[in-house]
Motif scaffolding. Structure first.
Motif, PDB file in Angstrom:
ATOM      1  N   ARG A 178      -6.487  -6.437  40.557  1.00 18.77           N
ATOM      2  CA  ARG A 178      -6.543  -5.981  41.940  1.00 18.77           C
ATOM      3  C   ARG A 178      -7.706  -5.034  42.218  1.00 18.77           C
ATOM      4  O   ARG A 178      -8.030  -4.189  41.386  1.00 18.77           O
ATOM      5  CB  ARG A 178      -5.219  -5.290  42.314  1.00 18.77           C
ATOM      6  N   ASP A 179      -8.271  -5.197  43.410  1.00 20.34           N
ATOM      7  CA  ASP A 179      -9.254  -4.247  43.932  1.00 20.34           C
ATOM      8  C   ASP A 179      -8.548  -3.444  45.026  1.00 20.34           C
ATOM      9  O   ASP A 179      -7.993  -4.039  45.964  1.00 20.34           O
ATOM     10  CB  ASP A 179     -10.462  -4.983  44.525  1.00 20.34           C
ATOM     11  N   ASN A 180      -8.544  -2.120  44.894  1.00 17.19           N
ATOM     12  CA  ASN A 180      -7.831  -1.260  45.837  1.00 17.19           C
ATOM     13  C   ASN A 180      -8.812  -0.491  46.714  1.00 17.19           C
ATOM     14  O   ASN A 180      -9.738   0.150  46.215  1.00 17.19           O
ATOM     15  CB  ASN A 180      -6.931  -0.272  45.086  1.00 17.19           C
ATOM     16  N   TYR A 181      -8.566  -0.562  48.024  1.00 19.07           N
ATOM     17  CA  TYR A 181      -9.422   0.110  49.002  1.00 19.07           C
ATOM     18  C   TYR A 181      -8.608   1.127  49.794  1.00 19.07           C
ATOM     19  O   TYR A 181      -7.435   0.877  50.124  1.00 19.07           O
ATOM     20  CB  TYR A 181     -10.018  -0.910  49.981  1.00 19.07           C
ATOM     21  N   ALA A 182      -9.224   2.257  50.119  1.00 15.56           N
ATOM     22  CA  ALA A 182      -8.546   3.288  50.905  1.00 15.56           C
ATOM     23  C   ALA A 182      -8.535   2.886  52.379  1.00 15.56           C
ATOM     24  O   ALA A 182      -9.562   2.474  52.931  1.00 15.56           O
ATOM     25  CB  ALA A 182      -9.257   4.627  50.733  1.00 15.56           C
ATOM     26  N   VAL A 183      -7.367   3.005  52.998  1.00 16.77           N
ATOM     27  CA  VAL A 183      -7.237   2.808  54.443  1.00 16.77           C
ATOM     28  C   VAL A 183      -6.725   4.143  54.988  1.00 16.77           C
ATOM     29  O   VAL A 183      -5.533   4.454  54.889  1.00 16.77           O
ATOM     30  CB  VAL A 183      -6.258   1.661  54.779  1.00 16.77           C
ATOM     31  N   GLY A 184      -7.663   4.967  55.492  1.00 13.95           N
ATOM     32  CA  GLY A 184      -7.293   6.324  55.878  1.00 13.95           C
ATOM     33  C   GLY A 184      -6.839   7.110  54.661  1.00 13.95           C
ATOM     34  O   GLY A 184      -7.210   6.802  53.520  1.00 13.95           O
ATOM     35  N   GLU A 185      -6.004   8.112  54.902  1.00 14.35           N
ATOM     36  CA  GLU A 185      -5.537   8.977  53.811  1.00 14.35           C
ATOM     37  C   GLU A 185      -4.232   8.486  53.196  1.00 14.35           C
ATOM     38  O   GLU A 185      -3.879   8.876  52.089  1.00 14.35           O
ATOM     39  CB  GLU A 185      -5.312  10.411  54.341  1.00 14.35           C
ATOM     40  N   ASP A 186      -3.500   7.623  53.924  1.00 14.47           N
ATOM     41  CA  ASP A 186      -2.111   7.361  53.524  1.00 14.47           C
ATOM     42  C   ASP A 186      -1.800   5.913  53.165  1.00 14.47           C
ATOM     43  O   ASP A 186      -0.664   5.581  52.848  1.00 14.47           O
ATOM     44  CB  ASP A 186      -1.167   7.806  54.657  1.00 14.47           C
ATOM     45  N   ARG A 187      -2.821   5.032  53.222  1.00 13.06           N
ATOM     46  CA  ARG A 187      -2.549   3.628  52.910  1.00 13.06           C
ATOM     47  C   ARG A 187      -3.626   3.077  51.972  1.00 13.06           C
ATOM     48  O   ARG A 187      -4.722   3.625  51.876  1.00 13.06           O
ATOM     49  CB  ARG A 187      -2.512   2.785  54.194  1.00 13.06           C
ATOM     50  N   ILE A 188      -3.283   1.962  51.306  1.00 12.95           N
ATOM     51  CA  ILE A 188      -4.211   1.282  50.404  1.00 12.95           C
ATOM     52  C   ILE A 188      -4.148  -0.211  50.714  1.00 12.95           C
ATOM     53  O   ILE A 188      -3.056  -0.769  50.902  1.00 12.95           O
ATOM     54  CB  ILE A 188      -3.821   1.523  48.921  1.00 12.95           C
ATOM     55  N   LEU A 189      -5.313  -0.849  50.763  1.00 18.76           N
ATOM     56  CA  LEU A 189      -5.373  -2.303  50.829  1.00 18.76           C
ATOM     57  C   LEU A 189      -5.557  -2.814  49.408  1.00 18.76           C
ATOM     58  O   LEU A 189      -6.556  -2.530  48.754  1.00 18.76           O
ATOM     59  CB  LEU A 189      -6.537  -2.766  51.713  1.00 18.76           C
ATOM     60  N   MET A 190      -4.541  -3.552  48.924  1.00 20.42           N
ATOM     61  CA  MET A 190      -4.600  -4.132  47.577  1.00 20.42           C
ATOM     62  C   MET A 190      -5.004  -5.593  47.691  1.00 20.42           C
ATOM     63  O   MET A 190      -4.284  -6.387  48.302  1.00 20.42           O
ATOM     64  CB  MET A 190      -3.229  -4.039  46.891  1.00 20.42           C
ATOM     65  N   VAL A 191      -6.155  -5.925  47.135  1.00 16.51           N
ATOM     66  CA  VAL A 191      -6.654  -7.299  47.174  1.00 16.51           C
ATOM     67  C   VAL A 191      -6.476  -7.916  45.788  1.00 16.51           C
ATOM     68  O   VAL A 191      -7.057  -7.443  44.808  1.00 16.51           O
ATOM     69  CB  VAL A 191      -8.146  -7.335  47.576  1.00 16.51           C
ATOM     70  N   ALA A 192      -5.645  -8.960  45.704  1.00 14.38           N
ATOM     71  CA  ALA A 192      -5.432  -9.639  44.413  1.00 14.38           C
ATOM     72  C   ALA A 192      -6.545 -10.670  44.238  1.00 14.38           C
ATOM     73  O   ALA A 192      -6.575 -11.696  44.924  1.00 14.38           O
ATOM     74  CB  ALA A 192      -4.067 -10.304  44.384  1.00 14.38           C
ATOM     75  N   THR A 193      -7.462 -10.400  43.338  1.00 11.35           N
ATOM     76  CA  THR A 193      -8.559 -11.330  43.072  1.00 11.35           C
ATOM     77  C   THR A 193      -8.046 -12.480  42.202  1.00 11.35           C
ATOM     78  O   THR A 193      -6.867 -12.532  41.846  1.00 11.35           O
ATOM     79  CB  THR A 193      -9.703 -10.620  42.326  1.00 11.35           C
ATOM     80  N   ASP A 194      -8.945 -13.378  41.839  1.00 10.91           N
ATOM     81  CA  ASP A 194      -8.592 -14.476  40.940  1.00 10.91           C
ATOM     82  C   ASP A 194      -8.981 -14.162  39.492  1.00 10.91           C
ATOM     83  O   ASP A 194      -9.034 -15.057  38.647  1.00 10.91           O
ATOM     84  CB  ASP A 194      -9.261 -15.772  41.411  1.00 10.91           C
ATOM     85  N   ARG A 195      -9.259 -12.866  39.231  1.00 10.47           N
ATOM     86  CA  ARG A 195      -9.552 -12.462  37.853  1.00 10.47           C
ATOM     87  C   ARG A 195      -8.318 -12.666  36.982  1.00 10.47           C
ATOM     88  O   ARG A 195      -7.188 -12.574  37.446  1.00 10.47           O
ATOM     89  CB  ARG A 195      -9.933 -10.968  37.791  1.00 10.47           C
ATOM     90  N   LEU A 196      -8.582 -12.880  35.706  1.00  8.72           N
ATOM     91  CA  LEU A 196      -7.499 -13.042  34.737  1.00  8.72           C
ATOM     92  C   LEU A 196      -7.834 -12.206  33.522  1.00  8.72           C
ATOM     93  O   LEU A 196      -8.955 -12.243  33.016  1.00  8.72           O
ATOM     94  CB  LEU A 196      -7.389 -14.512  34.336  1.00  8.72           C
ATOM     95  N   SER A 197      -6.862 -11.413  33.073  1.00  9.85           N
ATOM     96  CA  SER A 197      -7.088 -10.647  31.848  1.00  9.85           C
ATOM     97  C   SER A 197      -6.108 -11.119  30.788  1.00  9.85           C
ATOM     98  O   SER A 197      -5.004 -11.549  31.097  1.00  9.85           O
ATOM     99  CB  SER A 197      -6.909  -9.147  32.097  1.00  9.85           C
ATOM    100  N   ALA A 198      -6.544 -11.063  29.547  1.00  7.25           N
ATOM    101  CA  ALA A 198      -5.672 -11.358  28.410  1.00  7.25           C
ATOM    102  C   ALA A 198      -6.083 -10.423  27.295  1.00  7.25           C
ATOM    103  O   ALA A 198      -7.277 -10.170  27.098  1.00  7.25           O
ATOM    104  CB  ALA A 198      -5.815 -12.812  27.975  1.00  7.25           C
ATOM    105  N   PHE A 199      -5.092  -9.888  26.597  1.00  4.74           N
ATOM    106  CA  PHE A 199      -5.348  -8.888  25.546  1.00  4.74           C
ATOM    107  C   PHE A 199      -6.193  -7.740  26.118  1.00  4.74           C
ATOM    108  O   PHE A 199      -7.058  -7.183  25.436  1.00  4.74           O
ATOM    109  CB  PHE A 199      -6.034  -9.539  24.330  1.00  4.74           C
ATOM    110  N   ASP A 200      -5.926  -7.411  27.392  1.00  2.45           N
ATOM    111  CA  ASP A 200      -6.597  -6.296  28.077  1.00  2.45           C
ATOM    112  C   ASP A 200      -8.101  -6.491  28.229  1.00  2.45           C
ATOM    113  O   ASP A 200      -8.841  -5.536  28.417  1.00  2.45           O
ATOM    114  CB  ASP A 200      -6.290  -4.956  27.392  1.00  2.45           C
TER     115      ASP A 200
END
Length: 302
Positions: free
Chosen positions: A22-44
């Motif tokens: 996820r890429d997280n963006y600030a929306v004002g002081e009290d909210r976050i826009l969480m964008v789920a990309t198509d990235r994939l992680s394995a073994f961190d």
């Protein structure tokens, strides 16, 4: 099919952080826009190639579970349309793959619940007949169903590091007994409720990981993703008995296929060391992984 998104790049909002997915963006002081990309992680380690459609699938699965489990604990959704907070030329990056959520104070521990013995839990059981300090009966095999779901917390690692399993007592030291007990009890209830529903859809949820935060009043709130194939082990019911008899994990609806491929791949004759850079993924691995995510969603939602 829409173009796969490896990294989002929004100019209208400040970027807070890029996680494994996820890429997280600030929306004002009290909210976050969480964008789920198509990235994939394995073994961190994050793979170089995205899995087309994965972010949208993960978002649909998370929204499905937030809706079904809202009676157990509040969640971080604001109910607002993510498209309402970005510029017109950014909507394609956000559509169907984003959640507009409340900004919380995240707890520094991950709440892991296991209903079956697999992965690091199986490895630990072989050494100690216990997982994260929870004693288990003798004679269990890989993929065995546990007598009852167990709570096995972990500390959160930075991107690129491995989460570390800890005992419940250690969790108490980190966040305090009252909050630790609340997280444990709610996590087991969430898992049990979800696992029962998933079984009616032909899916065994072997284990899962929840994340919680505190709101401005100090109340506990479920956050991040919930019960997705990225944060859980999804097994098809029809493959379970044969796999258990063979002492193997059933073929799962998540990135296990990718993990197995990564374990088997050889680079200059040597196994991959599970550090960056990841091996390049062949087209068939990308497509097979995408198909597994799609099948999980289709089963779950009917």
């Amino acid at each position: 099919m829409t173009t796969a998104l490896h990294n989002s790049s929004l100019h209208s909002l400040p970027l807070l952080a890029r996680g494994k997915v996820r890429d997280n963006y600030a929306v004002g002081e009290d909210r976050i826009l969480m964008v789920a990309t198509d990235r994939l992680s394995a073994f961190d380690v994050i793979m170089e190639e995205p899995i087309p459609g994965k972010g949208a699938l993960l978002t649909q699965v998370a929204l499905f579970w937030f809706d079904r489990l809202g009676h157990i604990v509040p969640n971080h959704l604001t109910g607002e349309d993510p498209l309402s907070v970005v510029a017109d030329d950014e909507r394609d990056q956000v559509r169907d793959r984003s959640m507009l959520v409340k900004r919380l104070k995240p707890l520094p521990v991950e709440a892991v619940v296991r209903g079956y013995l697999a992965g690091s839990g199986w490895k630990e059981y072989q050494d100690s007949r216990s997982v994260c300090g929870v004693a288990l009966p003798e004679g269990l095999t890989n993929a065995a169903k546990l007598p009852a779901p167990i709570f096995t917390p972990a500390t959160k690692a930075d991107v690129g590091d491995h989460d570390e399993n800890i005992s419940f007592d250690r969790m108490v030291e980190i966040i305090g007994r009252e909050l630790a007990e609340q997280v444990r009890d709610i996590s087991i209830r969430l898992y049990t409720t979800a696992a029962e529903h998933a079984l009616t859809r032909g899916i065994i949820i072997a284990d899962t990981k929840f994340e919680f935060g505190l709101d401005e009043n100090g109340a506990l709130v479920l956050m991040d993703e919930v019960l997705t194939p990225d944060s859980s082990r999804y097994w098809p019911v029809e493959s379970y008995a044969a796999a258990l008899a063979a002492g193997e994990n059933p073929p799962s609806f998540d990135k296990q296929y990718l993990r197995d491929w990564l374990e088997a791949v050889r680079i200059d004759g040597q196994p991959w060391g599970k550090v960056k850079p990841a091996p390049a993924l062949p087209a068939e691995v990308i497509e097979h992984t995408a198909a597994k995510y799609r099948e999980a969603l289709e089963r779950l939602m009917g």
